[in-house]
Scaffold this motif. Structure first.
Motif, PDB file in Angstrom:
ATOM      1  N   LEU A 212       0.825  -1.212   0.000  1.00  0.00           N
ATOM      2  CA  LEU A 212       0.000   0.000   0.000  1.00  0.00           C
ATOM      3  C   LEU A 212       0.855   1.256   0.000  1.00  0.00           C
ATOM      4  N   SER A 213       2.045   1.166   0.596  1.00  0.00           N
ATOM      5  CA  SER A 213       2.897   2.355   0.701  1.00  0.00           C
ATOM      6  C   SER A 213       3.424   2.811  -0.661  1.00  0.00           C
ATOM      7  N   ILE A 214       3.554   1.881  -1.606  1.00  0.00           N
ATOM      8  CA  ILE A 214       4.128   2.229  -2.919  1.00  0.00           C
ATOM      9  C   ILE A 214       3.198   3.157  -3.703  1.00  0.00           C
ATOM     10  N   PRO A 215       1.911   2.805  -3.901  1.00  0.00           N
ATOM     11  CA  PRO A 215       1.025   3.783  -4.573  1.00  0.00           C
ATOM     12  C   PRO A 215       0.806   5.047  -3.752  1.00  0.00           C
ATOM     13  N   THR A 216       0.964   4.951  -2.418  1.00  0.00           N
ATOM     14  CA  THR A 216       0.875   6.171  -1.603  1.00  0.00           C
ATOM     15  C   THR A 216       1.978   7.146  -1.999  1.00  0.00           C
ATOM     16  N   MET A 217       3.191   6.626  -2.195  1.00  0.00           N
ATOM     17  CA  MET A 217       4.305   7.478  -2.633  1.00  0.00           C
ATOM     18  C   MET A 217       4.047   8.027  -4.028  1.00  0.00           C
ATOM     19  N   LEU A 218       3.481   7.180  -4.909  1.00  0.00           N
ATOM     20  CA  LEU A 218       3.182   7.631  -6.273  1.00  0.00           C
ATOM     21  C   LEU A 218       2.184   8.784  -6.245  1.00  0.00           C
ATOM     22  N   TRP A 219       1.105   8.631  -5.467  1.00  0.00           N
ATOM     23  CA  TRP A 219       0.118   9.713  -5.386  1.00  0.00           C
ATOM     24  C   TRP A 219       0.677  10.919  -4.635  1.00  0.00           C
ATOM     25  N   GLY A 220       1.600  10.685  -3.710  1.00  0.00           N
ATOM     26  CA  GLY A 220       2.261  11.800  -3.045  1.00  0.00           C
ATOM     27  C   GLY A 220       3.040  12.649  -4.037  1.00  0.00           C
ATOM     28  N   LEU A 221       3.683  11.980  -5.026  1.00  0.00           N
ATOM     29  CA  LEU A 221       4.394  12.709  -6.079  1.00  0.00           C
ATOM     30  C   LEU A 221       3.413  13.438  -6.991  1.00  0.00           C
ATOM     31  N   ILE A 222       2.274  12.785  -7.270  1.00  0.00           N
ATOM     32  CA  ILE A 222       1.263  13.432  -8.120  1.00  0.00           C
ATOM     33  C   ILE A 222       0.700  14.676  -7.433  1.00  0.00           C
ATOM     34  N   TYR A 223       0.435  14.555  -6.115  1.00  0.00           N
ATOM     35  CA  TYR A 223      -0.100  15.692  -5.354  1.00  0.00           C
ATOM     36  C   TYR A 223       0.993  16.673  -4.918  1.00  0.00           C
ATOM     37  N   GLY A 224       2.268  16.254  -5.014  1.00  0.00           N
ATOM     38  CA  GLY A 224       3.373  17.123  -4.590  1.00  0.00           C
ATOM     39  C   GLY A 224       3.393  17.355  -3.097  1.00  0.00           C
ATOM     40  N   SER A 225       3.114  16.296  -2.304  1.00  0.00           N
ATOM     41  CA  SER A 225       3.001  16.452  -0.852  1.00  0.00           C
ATOM     42  C   SER A 225       3.974  15.525  -0.133  1.00  0.00           C
ATOM     43  N   PHE A 226       4.703  16.082   0.850  1.00  0.00           N
ATOM     44  CA  PHE A 226       5.634  15.317   1.676  1.00  0.00           C
ATOM     45  C   PHE A 226       5.383  15.703   3.136  1.00  0.00           C
ATOM     46  N   PHE A 227       4.666  14.857   3.865  1.00  0.00           N
ATOM     47  CA  PHE A 227       4.199  15.178   5.223  1.00  0.00           C
ATOM     48  C   PHE A 227       3.433  16.509   5.236  1.00  0.00           C
ATOM     49  N   GLY A 228       2.645  16.725   4.178  1.00  0.00           N
ATOM     50  CA  GLY A 228       1.852  17.946   4.088  1.00  0.00           C
ATOM     51  C   GLY A 228       2.619  19.144   3.582  1.00  0.00           C
ATOM     52  N   ILE A 229       3.930  18.995   3.356  1.00  0.00           N
ATOM     53  CA  ILE A 229       4.768  20.090   2.843  1.00  0.00           C
ATOM     54  C   ILE A 229       4.794  20.006   1.318  1.00  0.00           C
ATOM     55  N   SER A 230       4.555  21.105   0.644  1.00  0.00           N
ATOM     56  CA  SER A 230       4.540  21.115  -0.823  1.00  0.00           C
ATOM     57  C   SER A 230       5.939  20.872  -1.370  1.00  0.00           C
ATOM     58  N   LEU A 231       6.053  19.931  -2.299  1.00  0.00           N
ATOM     59  CA  LEU A 231       7.340  19.662  -2.941  1.00  0.00           C
ATOM     60  C   LEU A 231       7.648  20.786  -3.933  1.00  0.00           C
ATOM     61  N   PRO A 232       8.950  21.008  -4.216  1.00  0.00           N
ATOM     62  CA  PRO A 232       9.348  22.178  -5.020  1.00  0.00           C
ATOM     63  C   PRO A 232       9.119  22.002  -6.526  1.00  0.00           C
ATOM     64  N   TYR A 233       7.899  21.661  -6.932  1.00  0.00           N
ATOM     65  CA  TYR A 233       7.559  21.613  -8.357  1.00  0.00           C
ATOM     66  C   TYR A 233       6.040  21.736  -8.481  1.00  0.00           C
ATOM     67  N   ARG A 234       5.596  22.042  -9.669  1.00  0.00           N
ATOM     68  CA  ARG A 234       4.149  22.149  -9.915  1.00  0.00           C
ATOM     69  C   ARG A 234       3.574  20.743  -9.995  1.00  0.00           C
ATOM     70  N   PRO A 235       2.727  20.347  -9.043  1.00  0.00           N
ATOM     71  CA  PRO A 235       2.200  18.982  -9.038  1.00  0.00           C
ATOM     72  C   PRO A 235       1.251  18.743 -10.205  1.00  0.00           C
ATOM     73  N   LEU A 236       1.130  17.470 -10.588  1.00  0.00           N
ATOM     74  CA  LEU A 236       0.182  17.119 -11.646  1.00  0.00           C
ATOM     75  C   LEU A 236      -1.241  17.443 -11.211  1.00  0.00           C
ATOM     76  N   LEU A 237      -1.518  17.196  -9.938  1.00  0.00           N
ATOM     77  CA  LEU A 237      -2.825  17.537  -9.363  1.00  0.00           C
ATOM     78  C   LEU A 237      -2.596  18.241  -8.034  1.00  0.00           C
ATOM     79  N   SER A 238      -3.117  19.433  -7.899  1.00  0.00           N
ATOM     80  CA  SER A 238      -2.981  20.164  -6.645  1.00  0.00           C
ATOM     81  C   SER A 238      -4.244  19.966  -5.813  1.00  0.00           C
ATOM     82  N   GLN A 239      -4.069  19.496  -4.580  1.00  0.00           N
ATOM     83  CA  GLN A 239      -5.229  19.257  -3.722  1.00  0.00           C
ATOM     84  C   GLN A 239      -5.949  20.551  -3.351  1.00  0.00           C
ATOM     85  N   THR A 240      -5.258  21.668  -3.419  1.00  0.00           N
ATOM     86  CA  THR A 240      -5.879  22.947  -3.057  1.00  0.00           C
ATOM     87  C   THR A 240      -6.475  23.671  -4.259  1.00  0.00           C
TER      88      THR A 240
END
Length: 654
Positions: free
Chosen positions: A413-441
């Protein structure tokens, strides 16, 4: 797909061969017996009777109780290890052959006799300590008596009464007794609102004196010794100490026997397999000399099964074997899946095993479940942390097989969680330094659309499985009527509804409407084809068309993919805002911020995966399984018991 193919057998063997046959079949392991028992009325009319286990079973059950008691008793004296060390060491694995060999040669009777004898001494000593301690407690109130109690009660010219008087009535009693010149009362001690007194009077006035005492709550108490109280207390105290030493000595015997605990547990598993073997005869039927045995074996093991029976029974048997029928409800189920699907097998077992006529849904839903759960959590940090924890657990800890499967489940389960984390650009709720494919906000509407598309794929896939099962069973008309028309209807509805928002040509909307009408008419005319009259057929067809409205609820259910992902993401974001505020408060604020970040992010991780676990299961059980899966299969029950204390090594040849 991953369901083991089964063969059904009917075996006739002589009653005197039953015991040796069962031992060999237990070595063979993969045999499942059918319960041939009938009702009492049916049995009266049949020449076949139920096989009753002999006294061997009773002996095994008694030994099991003794072994279980011995294990529980010795376990109390084993030195406790730290939890991490226990997890690292884990439990040992034994093959069935090792369990049989160790159990057969283990001298349980001698060990049990020794433990039972020691426990008897301990129980008797504890009872004596309890009784003597109670007596000491009672005598403590009288220890100021300096003469033997026997002498006190045997005075000829003086009537002695010993007992208690409530402290609140003591002064009134003294005043009443002061009227008499031929009485005296000594207070030896006071405890819990009572005074312990020795009253002396003359024999002629006993009635008068006792009446006076009772009016003030006097309760007679006989002192529990004939000796001087202090001497008796000393004797009892010494006896208590001697009994404590006796207990310590016997406990040392228990501690010295803990090195046999491992072998004792193996012996327990040995007995459990004996019990299972002896109880299995209750599934058989018999005549005076013959036993009828019916059951199932995996088809790939049929030749080995024949050889096993032939080796033990020679030519004294009759055996008939055939492939199990798909519609047979008694066929037991064994599921075999690879590493990925195998980790999700527990979800199938928790819902219900498939019938033999169905397919194993595990490898079919596992990718969807993992993908959905990953989308619901949707954070690179959460997925990475869980992945690392699972890898550490699998690599450095000796986990039991069931627990290991659960750890692998969460690792996948953790593997697709990481994949969707990259899609959303989220790391412990911190925005990753790129424009995400899908922004939750910013892209909530797009995430809703993606959720609905994923739901559509999931539903169409489930219907495709139903079509496959119908085609597999050569019901080609059923595949067209029950799935083809439904596909046509749903695709038509989606095409007609999406034509406008998607700015498709007008012809697309018309084609969608035509497909929808054709599909609905087809469903209306064919859904009730099994009914006898046209009235019943049309009523069933109308109900089937009306049931299309349920698909609206099915599609809406997939919005939880978006909702739970947003909820977890916003909670993580809120935690980070609080931490940022704390960091502005100096060193104390920084320490507090770190604590808040770790504690609440871990808590949010737990809640996120708990929600993902539950709601992904709901999407599988409710939205997917109701399209093609019924369940209700019986688990294969072999002749080897699942160990309570160890893992069972699998025979790779089987």
């Amino acid at each position: 797909m991953s369901m083991v193919k089964m063969s059904k057998f009917n075996l006739l063997a002589f009653d005197y061969d039953r015991s040796s046959l069962l031992k060999q079949l237990q070595d063979f392991e993969y045999v499942h017996f059918n319960d041939l028992n009938k009702t009492k009325d049916e049995e009266k009319e049949s020449i076949l009777k139920k096989v009753i286990p002999d006294s061997t079973l009773l002996g095994v059950q008694e030994d099991l109780q003794r072994a279980n008691w011995s294990i529980e008793t010795l376990s109390k004296y084993v030195e406790k290890k730290p939890k991490l060390q226990e997890l690292k060491e884990g439990v040992r694995s034994y093959s069935y052959e090792e369990i049989v060999e160790k159990g057969r040669t283990f001298d349980f009777k001698s060990l049990y006799k020794k433990l039972e004898s020691s426990q008897k001494v301990i129980d008797e000593a504890k009872q004596e300590i309890h009784n003597e301690s109670q007596l000491v407690s009672d005598l403590k109130h009288w220890e100021d008596l300096t003469i033997p109690v026997k002498s006190l009660y045997n005075l000829k010219r003086t009537a002695i009464q010993t007992g208690t008087v409530p402290t609140k009535y003591l002064e009134e009693l003294k005043q009443d007794l002061s009227k008499y010149t031929d009485v005296s009362m000594d207070i030896l001690s006071e405890n819990k609102g009572n005074a312990y007194v020795v009253f002396a009077g003359i024999p002629d006035n006993v009635r008068r004196d006792m009446e006076t005492l009772r009016r003030h709550g006097f309760t007679p108490v006989t002192i529990g010794t004939n000796q001087v109280v202090k001497d008796e207390i000393l004797r009892l105290s010494k006896s208590i100490e001697d009994n404590k030493q006796a207990i310590k000595k016997q406990e040392d015997i228990f501690r010295s026997s803990t090195d046999q605990l491992e072998d004792l547990k193996v012996y327990y598993e040995y007995l459990e397999n004996q019990r299972l073997r002896e109880e299995s005869v209750e599934n058989f039927q018999r005549t005076k000399k013959l036993n009828l045995i019916q059951g199932y074996v995996p088809t790939r093991m049929v030749e080995e099964f024949k050889s096993t029976v032939s080796n033990i029974l020679k030519d004294r048997y009759s055996l008939d074997i055939e492939d199990a029928r798909k519609e047979d409800p008694n066929v037991p189920i064994i599921l075999e899946n690879g590493k990925f699907a195998g980790a999700f097998q527990g979800l199938t077992e928790m819902y219900s095993l498939p019938k033999y006529s169905e397919v194993d849904p595990t490898p079919l839903f596992a990718p969807f479940y993992a993908f959905f759960a990953g989308m619901m959590v949707g954070d690179l940090g959460y997925g990475l942390l869980l992945f690392i924890l699972c890898i550490v657990g699998l690599k450095f800890f000796n986990l039991r097989e069931d627990f290991k499967r659960n750890v692998k489940f969460f690792m996948f389960l953790s593997i697709p969680t990481m994949l969707w984390g990259l899609i959303y650009g989220s790391f412990f709720g911190i925005s990753l330094p790129y424009r995400p494919l899908l922004s939750q906000t910013e892209d909530s509407m797009l995430i809703i659309l993606v959720s609905l598309i994923l739901g559509g794929i999931h539903i169409f896939f489930a219907l495709g499985i139903k079509a496959y099962m119908l085609i597999r069973d050569k019901d080609f008309k059923g595949a067209i009527y029950d799935v083809g028309f439904l596909y046509l209807t749903l695709i038509g509805i989606i095409l007609a509804a999406a034509a406008g928002p998607a700015k498709l040509p007008e012809i697309a909307k018309k084609v969608g409407i035509v497909m929808m009408v054709i599909g609905m008419v087809g469903m209306f005319l064919t859904a009730g084809r099994a009914a006898k009259g046209w009235g019943g057929r049309l009523a069933i067809g109308l109900n089937e068309v009306y049931g299309l409205t349920g698909y609206i609820g099915d599609f809406v259910s997939y919005l939880r993919l978006m909702a739970l992902g947003l909820a977890g993401g916003f909670i993580a974001l809120a935690i980070n805002i609080i931490v940022k505020m704390l960091f502005g408060g100096g060193i104390v604020g920084i320490i507090g911020g770190v604590i808040v970040f770790v504690v609440f992010q871990l808590f949010n991780l737990f809640l996120s995966y708990l929600s993902a676990y539950v709601h992904s299961a709901r999407l599988i059980y409710v939205e997917m399984f109701n399209k093609f899966y019924e369940g209700g299969g019986k688990a294969f029950k072999g002749l080897i018991n699942k160990p309570k204390y160890f893992d069972l090594q699998k025979n790779e040849n089987k």
